[in-house]
Design an enzyme around this catalytic site. Structure first.
Site, PDB file in Angstrom:
ATOM      1  N   PRO A   1      -3.462   1.170  20.258  1.00 21.34           N
ATOM      2  CA  PRO A   1      -2.341   0.468  20.161  1.00 21.34           C
ATOM      3  C   PRO A   1      -2.647   0.290  18.053  1.00 21.34           C
ATOM      4  CG  PRO A   1      -3.754  -1.618  20.702  1.00 21.34           C
ATOM      5  CD  PRO A   1      -4.198   0.262  20.793  1.00 21.34           C
ATOM      6  N   SER A   2      -1.479   1.039  17.361  1.00 18.29           N
ATOM      7  CA  SER A   2      -1.334   0.844  15.919  1.00 18.29           C
ATOM      8  C   SER A   2      -1.526  -0.049  15.322  1.00 18.29           C
ATOM      9  CB  SER A   2      -0.225   1.347  15.424  1.00 18.29           C
ATOM     10  OG  SER A   2       0.165   0.934  13.908  1.00 18.29           O
TER      11      SER A   2
ATOM     12  N   ALA B   1     -10.609   8.877   7.353  1.00 13.79           N
ATOM     13  CA  ALA B   1     -10.122  10.663   7.750  1.00 13.79           C
ATOM     14  C   ALA B   1      -8.999  10.064   6.319  1.00 13.79           C
ATOM     15  CB  ALA B   1      -9.679  11.008   8.622  1.00 13.79           C
TER      16      ALA B   1
ATOM     17  N   SER C   1       0.480  -1.280  -0.140  1.00 18.23           N
ATOM     18  CA  SER C   1      -0.099   0.158  -0.511  1.00 18.23           C
ATOM     19  C   SER C   1       1.207   1.454  -0.191  1.00 18.23           C
ATOM     20  CB  SER C   1      -1.124  -0.084   1.526  1.00 18.23           C
ATOM     21  OG  SER C   1      -2.475   1.221   1.497  1.00 18.23           O
TER      22      SER C   1
ATOM     23  N   ASP D   1      -3.064   6.774  -3.001  1.00 21.45           N
ATOM     24  CA  ASP D   1      -1.854   6.166  -2.352  1.00 21.45           C
ATOM     25  C   ASP D   1      -1.055   5.246  -3.466  1.00 21.45           C
ATOM     26  OD1 ASP D   1      -3.633   4.210  -2.324  1.00 21.45           O
ATOM     27  OD2 ASP D   1      -2.457   4.007   0.029  1.00 21.45           O
TER      28      ASP D   1
ATOM     29  N   ASP E   1      -6.370   2.503  -3.314  1.00 16.57           N
ATOM     30  CA  ASP E   1      -6.593   2.390  -2.659  1.00 16.57           C
ATOM     31  C   ASP E   1      -7.680   3.527  -1.232  1.00 16.57           C
ATOM     32  OD1 ASP E   1      -4.988   2.008  -0.256  1.00 16.57           O
ATOM     33  OD2 ASP E   1      -6.201  -0.742   0.073  1.00 16.57           O
TER      34      ASP E   1
HETATM   35  C1  16G Z   1      -4.748  -0.151   7.450  1.00 17.46           C
HETATM   36  C2  16G Z   1      -5.523   0.361   7.070  1.00 17.46           C
HETATM   37  C3  16G Z   1      -6.187   1.236   7.255  1.00 17.46           C
HETATM   38  C4  16G Z   1      -6.158   1.458   9.137  1.00 17.46           C
HETATM   39  C5  16G Z   1      -4.095   1.812   8.357  1.00 17.46           C
HETATM   40  C6  16G Z   1      -4.499   1.984  10.503  1.00 17.46           C
HETATM   41  C7  16G Z   1      -7.047  -1.387   5.038  1.00 17.46           C
HETATM   42  C8  16G Z   1      -6.884  -1.406   3.794  1.00 17.46           C
HETATM   43  N1  16G Z   1      -6.087  -0.398   5.236  1.00 17.46           N
HETATM   44  O1  16G Z   1      -3.180   0.264   6.784  1.00 17.46           O
HETATM   45  O2  16G Z   1      -7.591   1.324   7.395  1.00 17.46           O
HETATM   46  O3  16G Z   1      -6.369   3.163   8.470  1.00 17.46           O
HETATM   47  O4  16G Z   1      -4.283   0.244   8.483  1.00 17.46           O
HETATM   48  O5  16G Z   1      -2.501   2.035  10.785  1.00 17.46           O
HETATM   49  O6  16G Z   1      -7.362  -1.528   6.220  1.00 17.46           O
HETATM   50  P1  16G Z   1      -2.715   1.877  12.597  1.00 17.46           P
HETATM   51  O7  16G Z   1      -3.271   0.819  12.622  1.00 17.46           O
HETATM   52  O8  16G Z   1      -1.089   1.906  12.221  1.00 17.46           O
HETATM   53  O9  16G Z   1      -3.248   3.226  12.867  1.00 17.46           O
HETATM   54 MG    MG Z   2      -3.490   1.587   0.150  1.00 18.01          MG
END
Ligand code: 16G
Ligand code: MG
Length: 557
Positions: free
Chosen positions: A522-523, A390, A75, A285, A289
């Site tokens: 948590p990320s 967002a 991505s 991106d 997507d």
């Molecule tokens: C991934 C997710 C995205 C989400 C991001 C959050 C898909 C296809 N992609 O890129 O939707 O906003 O993770 O990242 O679901 P984080 O958990 O590190 O904040």
């Molecule tokens: Mg993407």
């Protein structure tokens, strides 16, 4: 056990052992399916991608041979990374209850057979499986595709179909189409996009029709720019100029460009200059997507005016709501109306001003945790579900029942007024929207065309769109901690349930600010805890985020 069944089981074991020995797991490494599949340095991913091939084939076996998808992409992540995720037969993300199985299978040292029994997958008996594969433009893509193919072919009866270099949403669309028994090739995808975009423009009121609209698109040096170049000549009504198109010498994938960069940094991406001031621009991106829009307000610095996923969502909601109102009010005439439940789905990251705006339109707004899999699933609860993060991931999903209501209403109205009434035009716009916007998953290309069609329909400039509402100032911070899994959230990630006491501290800090809102989570993709804060001024949003980040650091250290 019948002799040939026994032979087939032996053949199955032999193939799995052979492939497992070709792709041994690196020691000390554990893959986790995460928010959107497995991701890591591309060069280390072959064992995980091979096992994802096995997993996808098993998923198809489990679902009676329905086509399943594999997308090889990381991505918006850097060029050297890669990843793999699985699409279910409806074109959506793999069902969440399979994630623990995905983790167990991917981390199995030798052969994955024992756990497939636990899942009730009838391996060894007569079965079929088909897996469609797609990959983005990353240099490790071809080698990981081969690993996936070997994984799929390790399952007796499985058939792999390489669909080529694609955007992530194209592959999801193909899987969905294939299982619906409709045409599923790339040219079918393009025909649907171009045809429904044309229909939308034909339905623009005569007094709103202007000249060719100029649009500059930042393709993140990924696959989205490549595909847009392929179809742009057929998009009459739009004059598209693609920058960071992925052509040799234009720049590095996702580096200083793309939707993630523009949304987070709020500055012009690489490849744009003062000559572009005032022009409407969009940014995709790396796997197309995500979609955001922006404009360079002045030549004196590189800050941009951003239109993020929340504002794209708001534009879509406004348009769809308007069409439903036209269908149902019909200028006061008593006619057949439509019962459609329209719902909006956001995450905690949605700017509070957008939620306020949507609620002021009388719309129902639901919240889910971060990640497309949660939003998409929730949106399916409505006849028309509009969801966006967002960061620009999102789409509009229509229920089958509503589509058939719209089709019969359209036919009925056509027989009453062959030249077309306002009501029929609104029905046709809704039908064209359901064709244009990807029903499987958020798709930057189809989202972009829907935005452009709606702006033309409304006769709106970028400025009109910006003015729908003003974003509340916000700040995001990352905190490095020993173990981010210590934080457990609830209420769609808006509240912390563990460790105890942290939520009380967040509440206490937030109470000090007007329009203050703050959450931590948590990320799902990085080893950090994320802090988000919103308040009525930027200084206050920064200060709220900072003080909460301190508490997180102190407690989790
Ligand atoms: C991934 C997710 C995205 C989400 C991001 C959050 C898909 C296809 N992609 O890129 O939707 O906003 O993770 O990242 O679901 P984080 O958990 O590190 O904040
Ligand atoms: Mg993407």
């Amino acid at each position: 056990m019948a002799a040939n069944q026994e032979e087939q089981e032996q053949e199955q074991r032999r193939r799995l052992l052979a492939v497992a020995s070709r792709f041994p797991l690196p020691s000390g490494c554990r893959f986790s399916y995460g928010t959107a599949g497995f991701r890591a340095d591309g060069a280390t991913m072959a064992p995980a991608v091979c096992r994802a091939g096995i997993l996808a084939a098993l998923r198809s076996v489990k679902l009676a041979g329905a086509a399943v998808g594999i997308v090889i992409t990381a991505s918006h992540n850097p060029f050297g990374d890669n990843g793999v995720k699985i699409a279910d037969p409806d074109g959506g993300m793999m069902a969440q209850h399979w994630e623990p199985f995905a983790d167990a299978l991917t981390n199995a040292p030798l052969t994955p057979t024992p756990s497939s029994r636990d899942e009730g997958i009838p391996l060894g008996s007569q079965h079929t499986a088909q897996v469609l594969l797609g990959r983005d433009t990353r240099p490790t893509g071809a080698y990981l595709l081969d690993a996936a193919l070997q994984g799929i072919n390790a399952i007796v009866g499985a058939c792999a179909i390489d669909m080529g270099i694609l955007t992530t949403p194209q592959l999801h669309w193909m899987v969905r189409s294939k299982n619906k028994g409709v045409k599923a090739s790339e040219s079918d995808y393009f025909m649907q996009l171009i045809g429904s975009f044309r229909r939308m423009l034909e339905l623009v009121p005569k007094d709103k029709i202007g000249g060719e609209e100029k649009l500059i698109v930042d393709g993140a040096n990924g696959i989205g720019g490549v595909k847009l170049e392929q179809i742009k000549a057929e998009l009459s009504g739009l004059d598209i100029n693609v920058r960071n198109s992925g052509k040799e010498g234009e720049g590095i994938l996702n580096h200083m460009c793309g939707a993630d960069f523009v949304q987070k940094e709020r500055v012009t991406p690489h490849g744009f200059s003062s000559e572009d001031v005032g022009v409407r621009c969009a940014s995709l991106d790396g796997d197309a997507d995500r979609l955001v829009y922006f404009r360079l307000p002045s030549a004196s610095d590189n800050r941009v005016d951003l239109v993020d996923g929340d504002k794209i969502l708001s534009l879509f909601a406004l348009f769809i709501r308007e069409q439903l109102d036209i269908v149902n009010n019909n200028g006061g005439q008593a006619n057949k109306s439509l019962s459609a439940r329209l719902g909006i789905v956001q995450t905690a990251y949605a700017n509070g001003a957008s939620t306020q705006f949507l609620k002021s339109l009388g719309l129902e707004v639901a919240f889910t945790p971060t990640g497309v899999k949660y939003l998409h699933k929730r949106a399916l609860d409505y006849d028309i579900g509009i969801y966006f993060e967002a960061n620009g991931h999102g789409t509009v999903v229509f229920s089958e029942d509503l589509i058939s209501q719209l089709e019969s209403l359209s036919n009925e109205l056509a027989s009453q007024a062959p030249t077309g009434s306002a009501q029929r035009h609104a029905v046709m716009r809704l039908l064209a929207t359901s064709q244009l916007i990807n029903q499987a998953v958020g798709d930057a290309l189809s989202g972009l065309l829907l935005v452009e069609a709606i702006l033309q329909y409304k006769g709106w400039s970028f400025q009109n769109w910006c003015e729908l509402y003003s974003d509340l100032p916000s700040r995001q911070l990352k905190v490095k901690v020993k173990d981010r899994s210590v934080i457990v959230t609830t209420d769609a990630e808006t509240k912390v349930s563990q460790p105890s006491g942290l939520q009380e501290l967040i509440d206490k800090e937030t109470a000090n600010y007007t329009h203050g809102r703050c959450f931590v989570r948590p990320s799902g993709t990085e080893d950090v805890v994320r802090v988000y804060a919103e308040a009525s001024t930027q200084v206050e949003a920064d200060s709220l985020a900072k003080s909460v980040a301190h508490h997180v650091e102190r407690i989790l250290g």
